[in-house]
Design a protein around this motif. Structure first.
Motif, PDB file in Angstrom:
ATOM      1  N   ALA A 152      67.531  60.813  17.828  1.00  0.00           N
ATOM      2  CA  ALA A 152      66.649  61.665  18.647  1.00  0.00           C
ATOM      3  C   ALA A 152      65.536  62.260  17.792  1.00  0.00           C
ATOM      4  CB  ALA A 152      67.472  62.770  19.303  1.00  0.00           C
ATOM      5  N   ARG A 153      65.867  62.659  16.568  1.00  0.00           N
ATOM      6  CA  ARG A 153      64.868  63.237  15.673  1.00  0.00           C
ATOM      7  C   ARG A 153      63.806  62.191  15.309  1.00  0.00           C
ATOM      8  NH1 ARG A 153      68.217  64.691  12.104  1.00  0.00           N
ATOM      9  NH2 ARG A 153      67.970  62.891  10.735  1.00  0.00           N
ATOM     10  N   ALA A 154      64.257  60.984  14.997  1.00  0.00           N
ATOM     11  CA  ALA A 154      63.318  59.911  14.657  1.00  0.00           C
ATOM     12  C   ALA A 154      62.440  59.549  15.844  1.00  0.00           C
ATOM     13  CB  ALA A 154      64.098  58.681  14.183  1.00  0.00           C
ATOM     14  N   THR A 155      63.032  59.511  17.047  1.00  0.00           N
ATOM     15  CA  THR A 155      62.268  59.180  18.253  1.00  0.00           C
ATOM     16  C   THR A 155      61.201  60.235  18.526  1.00  0.00           C
ATOM     17  OG1 THR A 155      64.201  58.056  19.188  1.00  0.00           O
ATOM     18  CG2 THR A 155      62.462  58.706  20.716  1.00  0.00           C
ATOM     19  N   ALA A 156      61.580  61.500  18.394  1.00  0.00           N
ATOM     20  CA  ALA A 156      60.614  62.581  18.622  1.00  0.00           C
ATOM     21  C   ALA A 156      59.447  62.484  17.652  1.00  0.00           C
ATOM     22  CB  ALA A 156      61.314  63.936  18.488  1.00  0.00           C
ATOM     23  N   GLN A 157      59.750  62.199  16.406  1.00  0.00           N
ATOM     24  CA  GLN A 157      58.692  62.086  15.403  1.00  0.00           C
ATOM     25  C   GLN A 157      57.762  60.920  15.702  1.00  0.00           C
ATOM     26  OE1 GLN A 157      59.875  62.186  11.233  1.00  0.00           O
ATOM     27  NE2 GLN A 157      58.421  60.559  10.752  1.00  0.00           N
ATOM     28  N   MET A 158      58.331  59.755  16.011  1.00  0.00           N
ATOM     29  CA  MET A 158      57.516  58.554  16.210  1.00  0.00           C
ATOM     30  C   MET A 158      56.648  58.674  17.463  1.00  0.00           C
ATOM     31  SD  MET A 158      60.243  55.618  15.044  1.00  0.00           S
ATOM     32  CE  MET A 158      59.066  54.280  15.090  1.00  0.00           C
ATOM     33  N   LEU A 212      55.676  55.141  10.073  1.00  0.00           N
ATOM     34  CA  LEU A 212      56.474  54.288   9.192  1.00  0.00           C
ATOM     35  C   LEU A 212      57.660  55.028   8.591  1.00  0.00           C
ATOM     36  CD1 LEU A 212      53.519  52.557   7.297  1.00  0.00           C
ATOM     37  CD2 LEU A 212      55.001  51.502   9.014  1.00  0.00           C
ATOM     38  N   SER A 213      57.769  56.321   8.906  1.00  0.00           N
ATOM     39  CA  SER A 213      58.857  57.168   8.376  1.00  0.00           C
ATOM     40  C   SER A 213      58.869  57.167   6.852  1.00  0.00           C
ATOM     41  CB  SER A 213      60.222  56.704   8.911  1.00  0.00           C
ATOM     42  OG  SER A 213      60.248  56.768  10.307  1.00  0.00           O
ATOM     43  N   ARG A 214      57.690  57.251   6.281  1.00  0.00           N
ATOM     44  CA  ARG A 214      57.568  57.274   4.827  1.00  0.00           C
ATOM     45  C   ARG A 214      57.232  58.685   4.356  1.00  0.00           C
ATOM     46  NH1 ARG A 214      57.428  52.607   2.211  1.00  0.00           N
ATOM     47  NH2 ARG A 214      56.287  53.554   0.486  1.00  0.00           N
ATOM     48  N   THR A 215      57.546  58.955   3.102  1.00  0.00           N
ATOM     49  CA  THR A 215      57.263  60.256   2.509  1.00  0.00           C
ATOM     50  C   THR A 215      55.794  60.618   2.694  1.00  0.00           C
ATOM     51  OG1 THR A 215      58.945  59.755   0.838  1.00  0.00           O
ATOM     52  CG2 THR A 215      57.464  61.584   0.370  1.00  0.00           C
ATOM     53  N   MET A 253      50.906  47.472   9.348  1.00  0.00           N
ATOM     54  CA  MET A 253      50.034  48.645   9.401  1.00  0.00           C
ATOM     55  C   MET A 253      48.956  48.579   8.323  1.00  0.00           C
ATOM     56  SD  MET A 253      49.696  51.308  11.361  1.00  0.00           S
ATOM     57  CE  MET A 253      51.284  51.761  12.071  1.00  0.00           C
ATOM     58  N   THR A 254      49.313  48.084   7.142  1.00  0.00           N
ATOM     59  CA  THR A 254      48.329  47.920   6.079  1.00  0.00           C
ATOM     60  C   THR A 254      47.259  46.911   6.489  1.00  0.00           C
ATOM     61  OG1 THR A 254      50.061  48.385   4.444  1.00  0.00           O
ATOM     62  CG2 THR A 254      48.031  47.391   3.635  1.00  0.00           C
ATOM     63  N   GLY A 255      47.705  45.812   7.121  1.00  0.00           N
ATOM     64  CA  GLY A 255      46.743  44.826   7.618  1.00  0.00           C
ATOM     65  C   GLY A 255      45.856  45.396   8.709  1.00  0.00           C
ATOM     66  N   LEU A 256      46.434  46.226   9.590  1.00  0.00           N
ATOM     67  CA  LEU A 256      45.649  46.818  10.680  1.00  0.00           C
ATOM     68  C   LEU A 256      44.598  47.789  10.135  1.00  0.00           C
ATOM     69  CD1 LEU A 256      45.349  46.973  13.775  1.00  0.00           C
ATOM     70  CD2 LEU A 256      46.921  48.915  13.741  1.00  0.00           C
ATOM     71  N   ILE A 257      44.960  48.611   9.155  1.00  0.00           N
ATOM     72  CA  ILE A 257      43.982  49.521   8.551  1.00  0.00           C
ATOM     73  C   ILE A 257      42.864  48.736   7.883  1.00  0.00           C
ATOM     74  CG2 ILE A 257      43.652  51.203   6.691  1.00  0.00           C
ATOM     75  CD1 ILE A 257      46.310  52.398   7.339  1.00  0.00           C
TER      76      ILE A 257
END
Length: 334
Positions: A152-158, A212-215, A253-257
């Motif tokens: 639930a926490r990950a879903t809310a963040q994304m 991406l759930s990265r730092t 995501m890197t390719g999209l940017i």
């Protein structure tokens, strides 16, 4: 016999071609995942004054990630007795499949792209959003209250960060007048959109890091204090599928940017046009990738409440202001 079949039914020829090229792309992406993890460890080691991997595969540790993958394959596959078994097995696949599907619309060069869709950017946003279901299902199917809370926490963040992510590219769409990623690249022949949309780029970079759930937005996987969240009950290769999805999305995501803000395969200066577009794309890709790796080595993890406030109270208003400013400038000067 195969040649006669292809001549009588050209559709089979197309299917075989796309199947082979898709398989090649999958192998390329898996190679990227393998060595991007190694690069991440090396960059972090350098920035934190450590050595990093240096045992398996020579002094550079080139085979360290390969050894880690083999270890995961050999680990016991454990499914909790009280878990919803079908959904528990299906969740990692649902999380991973969209990450590979979005690669179809990214134009790596003017000649290499799987699907040139008029709504390519919309396709990317829509398909990538499906990963949320895999993460939430993984937490729920584990039948573990901590995994459910992590999902639930990950879903809310994304979901929260997906809104400013999409809004940050509306300025690019306004200037281009198209959702086609090839059109967006061609619109940057005179100036890259990182120069015309610096605010949009910064918002997109921050929001994509959270997606991406990265730092510093890695709360869904903060092992030190939250016991890894939604994939707590996963082991072996099923756990690796969640991690694989994260790094394939890093590739996408890197390719999209690179396409949206750095001109894709276009050269830095016109007189450097003799250098192949694939080389330009790869160079820009590596620069953007390094930024993501740099973030992980630099920033501390944000608190959960601060993370959500940052999305809704800071990024959202700035993204809306950027859209209004872009629309005003376009109406006055274009």
């Amino acid at each position: 016999m195969v040649q006669d079949l292809l001549q009588s039914n050209p559709g089979w020829g197309q299917f075989i071609f796309f199947f082979i090229t898709g398989l090649v792309l999958l192998l390329v992406v898996l190679g990227f995942v393998t060595f991007s993890i190694l690069a991440e460890r090396k960059v972090m080691g350098f920035m934190q004054n450590r050595i990093g991997p240096n045992q398996v595969g020579g002094r550079w540790g080139l085979l360290q990630t390969v050894a880690d993958v083999l270890k995961l394959l050999l680990k016991e596959d454990i499914i909790p007795k009280v878990a919803d078994k079908p959904l528990f097995i299906l969740a990692p696949v649902i999380a991973f499949a969209p990450s590979f599907m979005v690669l179809a619309v990214i134009p790596f060069t003017d000649k290499f792209q799987f699907a040139d869709l008029n709504v390519g950017l919309l396709y990317y946003v829509a398909i990538s959003g499906l990963t949320v279901f895999g993460i939430l299902l993984g937490g729920w199917a584990s039948n573990n209250k901590y995994s459910l809370l992590g999902g639930a926490r990950a879903t809310a963040q994304m979901i929260s960060y997906e809104i400013p992510l999409v809004m940050s590219v509306l300025g690019v769409i306004l200037l281009t007048g198209s959702l086609n990623l090839n059109d967006i690249v061609h619109a940057q022949e005179k100036a890259w959109f990182i120069l015309l949309q610096p605010i949009g780029f910064i918002i997109f970079l921050i929001a994509s890091t959270a997606e991406l759930s990265r730092t510093p937005f890695d709360l869904p996987e903060s092992e030190s204090e939250l016991v890894a969240g939604y994939h707590t009950e996963y082991t072996g290769f099923r756990w690796a599928f969640f991690m694989l999805a994260e790094y394939v999305y890093l590739f996408a995501m890197t390719g999209l940017i690179t396409v949206l803000f750095f001109g894709g395969w276009l050269p830095l200066f016109g007189f450097l046009g003799f250098i192949p577009g694939s080389v330009w794309f790869a160079l820009k890709f590596c620069v953007v990738l390094f930024i993501y790796l740099w973030f992980r080595s630099t920033f501390p993890r944000m608190r959960a409440d601060k993370l959500m406030e940052f999305a809704w109270k800071i990024l959202m208003p700035i993204a809306i202001a950027n859209i209004m400013l872009t629309a005003l400038i376009k109406s006055l000067f274009f």
